[in-house]
Design a protein around this motif. Structure first.
Motif, PDB file in Angstrom:
ATOM      1  N   ASP A  42      47.337  39.078   2.062  1.00 30.07           N
ATOM      2  CA  ASP A  42      46.901  37.902   0.761  1.00 30.07           C
ATOM      3  C   ASP A  42      47.038  36.599   0.434  1.00 30.07           C
ATOM      4  OD1 ASP A  42      43.874  38.475  -0.068  1.00 30.07           O
ATOM      5  OD2 ASP A  42      44.871  37.598  -1.968  1.00 30.07           O
ATOM      6  N   VAL A  45      45.284  33.405  -5.270  1.00 30.78           N
ATOM      7  CA  VAL A  45      44.716  32.307  -5.872  1.00 30.78           C
ATOM      8  C   VAL A  45      44.941  31.170  -4.996  1.00 30.78           C
ATOM      9  CG1 VAL A  45      44.592  30.632  -7.866  1.00 30.78           C
ATOM     10  CG2 VAL A  45      45.355  33.171  -8.784  1.00 30.78           C
ATOM     11  N   LEU A  46      43.094  30.992  -4.421  1.00 29.41           N
ATOM     12  CA  LEU A  46      43.398  29.952  -3.319  1.00 29.41           C
ATOM     13  C   LEU A  46      43.485  28.319  -4.281  1.00 29.41           C
ATOM     14  CD1 LEU A  46      40.276  30.889  -1.194  1.00 29.41           C
ATOM     15  CD2 LEU A  46      43.179  30.924  -1.017  1.00 29.41           C
ATOM     16  N   THR A  56      49.490  31.192   1.862  1.00 30.65           N
ATOM     17  CA  THR A  56      48.408  30.476   0.873  1.00 30.65           C
ATOM     18  C   THR A  56      48.411  29.054   1.135  1.00 30.65           C
ATOM     19  OG1 THR A  56      49.063  31.902  -1.208  1.00 30.65           O
ATOM     20  CG2 THR A  56      48.001  29.421  -1.415  1.00 30.65           C
ATOM     21  N   ARG A 182      38.676  31.597  -6.017  1.00 29.46           N
ATOM     22  CA  ARG A 182      38.800  32.362  -4.555  1.00 29.46           C
ATOM     23  C   ARG A 182      37.795  31.725  -4.086  1.00 29.46           C
ATOM     24  NH1 ARG A 182      42.264  36.322  -2.761  1.00 29.46           N
ATOM     25  NH2 ARG A 182      43.355  37.416  -4.425  1.00 29.46           N
ATOM     26  N   ALA A 195      35.640  35.563   0.823  1.00 29.05           N
ATOM     27  CA  ALA A 195      36.545  35.851   0.433  1.00 29.05           C
ATOM     28  C   ALA A 195      36.487  37.936   0.138  1.00 29.05           C
ATOM     29  CB  ALA A 195      37.241  35.152  -0.670  1.00 29.05           C
ATOM     30  N   PRO A 197      39.782  39.982  -0.416  1.00 33.12           N
ATOM     31  CA  PRO A 197      40.761  39.467  -0.969  1.00 33.12           C
ATOM     32  C   PRO A 197      41.425  40.872   0.153  1.00 33.12           C
ATOM     33  CG  PRO A 197      40.258  39.749  -2.406  1.00 33.12           C
ATOM     34  CD  PRO A 197      38.764  39.335  -1.712  1.00 33.12           C
ATOM     35  N   TYR A 201      38.905  36.260   5.399  1.00 31.07           N
ATOM     36  CA  TYR A 201      38.647  35.362   4.965  1.00 31.07           C
ATOM     37  C   TYR A 201      37.697  34.708   5.890  1.00 31.07           C
ATOM     38  CZ  TYR A 201      41.185  36.202   0.767  1.00 31.07           C
ATOM     39  OH  TYR A 201      42.230  37.031  -0.359  1.00 31.07           O
TER      40      TYR A 201
END
Length: 524
Positions: A42, A45-46, A56, A182, A195, A197, A201
């Motif tokens: 995962d 935080v985006l 990421t 998110r 999204a 998690p 996505y």
């Protein structure tokens, strides 16, 4: 220390942080459709200001643009900026006038400036400050002229190139970063629609997108992108062969199986440098350069390279990955050569004498090496640890292997400092991104996690930072060689991964998929 955590993340999760540009074999293009790609974890935080994990950044690349990009030949091409003017201590970008954020807001020069200043603000505690944004950099904007200027307190040799990896947030999230924990708020070709998690996505195509790298547009791109979280490589391989996904990256045993599978596109981009560091803190064996040299001489690095990379690596040529600005080989002729007899003699001369059980002792202290490595980088890294342990035991060292989860590596490197040698792959594309980790204040007060004290390196990078072009590159390359000659760290191999695809083609730049190059195919 945030920057040490950044190094560990950049290094350990950079299957997507190196490798140049590659393209899979092509089939007949198919319009629209859904492109599905497996990611190994995962992304968390985006917010691009906190994005240090490669997984990421792999996700962020679909939603965010950069000021400039790089073409297949490594030359810079337009991104959000249509042109730029470079000075030794500043670069001024003229932005395109047609860029629209995913929330409908127009991209402004003030937006771009705020991105940089947000990261540079000490209150933000951004882990990419000093890595992707040079220390001391400030940004000023002229919205009327559509220009933004990035400046540094003194000349900085890669002031333009540093913008290659900086994702630009725009729209409402410029002022409220909580909106993109998110979600996404960028100018890229896709916007995050869903999204979930730990599962997936989903991104939707922005049909109006017309300002991509080098003039790329939304034409012919898939209508939807699904990034599916698949932690198990065997599962990802099975899904790929069955056609349930269009691509994935492979490190381990399934790589060999897929390389022999017909009908797949196959790329082998760089994935970081395999190397080990000696801890040079007080009372550590590695504090003595004679010990570091002897321990390096005790290892057949060519054999170690094959083991660590499971036979898929390339000879190490430096610390910086493609597309790197300086192309020279900084390794050859600078690393102490394999010579077990010389290694034993060197330890004798340094005062380490064999004890009753064969372990060397000096001043009543045993020559004990605590070897730290990540356990989720494949069987090769584990095998390399065992190989090194045997090599060092052969010259009288006691070796204690300490394998930790990659997510715990930063803590082990910095907080506990309970190691003497650490296997730490690195994946950066500018030599300047490593200076804070290889010199300066030692951990935990600074980012210098190995307590390196190489005066020659510090002198050379200080000179190099003020130079541009070939003159600067010569100094940067000499600085790397100084580290190797002193056995501060030992380059072993340039690691690769397999990116396998089915019914899709795309290009890879610096280890990340270039979203504007994705094409679904039949028979690809």
């Amino acid at each position: 220390m945030k920057k040490v955590a950044a190094l560990a993340c950049l290094a350990l999760f950079t299957s997507a942080c190196g490798g140049g540009t590659a393209e899979a074999p092509s089939g007949r293009p198919v319009a629209g459709g859904t492109f599905t790609y497996a990611i190994p974890a995962d992304p968390g935080v985006l917010d691009p200001a906190t994005g240090v994990l490669s997984v990421t950044n792999s996700v962020l690349a679909f939603a965010y643009d950069t000021l400039v990009s790089s073409g297949k030949d490594g030359k810079l091409v337009s991104g959000l900026a249509e042109k730029w003017e470079v000075k030794p201590d500043a670069v001024t970008f003229t932005l395109r006038k047609d860029v629209i954020c995913s929330d409908g807001a127009k991209l402004t020069a003030a937006d771009v400036a705020q991105n940089v200043n947000h990261i540079a603000d000490p209150a933000t505690k951004s882990p990419i400050y000093g890595v992707l944004v040079p220390e001391g950099m400030k940004a000023t904007a002229d919205d009327a002229a559509g220009t933004v200027t990035l400046s540094t307190p003194k000349p900085f040799s890669f002031i333009l190139e540093s913008s290659l990896s900086l994702f630009i947030v725009c729209g409402k999230a410029v002022k409220d970063r909580s909106l993109i924990a998110r979600a996404t708020s960028g100018s890229g070709p896709y916007v995050l629609k869903e999204a979930m998690p730990g599962d997936h996505y989903t991104f939707g195509l922005r049909k109006e997108y017309a300002w991509g790298p080098g003039g790329a547009t939304a034409k012919d791109l898939p209508d939807k992108v699904v990034l599916k979280v698949v932690p198990n490589e065997q599962t990802a391989a099975n899904l790929l062969i069955a056609g349930s996904i269009n691509g994935a990256t492979f490190y381990g045993a399934d790589r060999t199986r897929l390389e022999a599978t017909p009908g797949l596109g196959k790329m082998t981009p760089m994935a970081g440098n395999g190397q080990f560091f000696y801890h040079q803190g007080d009372d550590r064996p590695g504090q003595d350069p004679a010990v570091r040299k002897a321990l390096t001489q005790a290892v057949n690095l060519k054999e170690l390279a094959g083991i660590a990379s499971s036979g898929t690596g390339r000879p190490a040529t430096g610390l910086v990955l493609e597309p790197r600005p300086c192309k020279g080989d900084t390794v050859s002729g600078h690393v102490p050569a394999f010579d077990a007899a010389a290694a034993a003699a060197g330890l004798d001369a340094a005062g380490w004498k064999a004890g009753p059980d064969g372990v060397r002792v000096k001043d009543g202290k045993r020559l004990t090496l605590r070897y730290l490595y990540g356990t989720t980088r494949g069987a090769g890294v584990q095998a390399a640890a065992e190989y090194l342990a045997n090599a060092w035991k052969g010259v009288g060292a006691e070796v204690k292997l300490n394998g930790v989860l990659d997510t715990k590596m930063a803590e082990s490197l910095n907080a506990t400092q309970d190691w003497d040698v650490a296997w730490l792959p690195i994946g950066v594309t500018l030599p300047s991104q490593l200076v804070g980790f290889l010199s300066g204040p030692a951990a935990p007060k600074g980012a210098n996690f190995a307590h390196l004290k190489n005066a020659r390196y510090t002198e050379l990078v200080g000179q190099a930072a003020l130079k541009t072009g070939a003159e600067g590159c010569k100094l940067w390359e000499q600085s790397e060689s100084a580290l190797f000659a002193s056995a501060d760290l030992v380059p072993v191999t340039e690691l690769t991964v397999l990116v396998a695809t089915k019914n899709a083609v795309f290009e890879i730049l610096a280890g990340l998929i270039k979203p504007t190059t994705i094409r679904l195919t039949q028979g690809g």
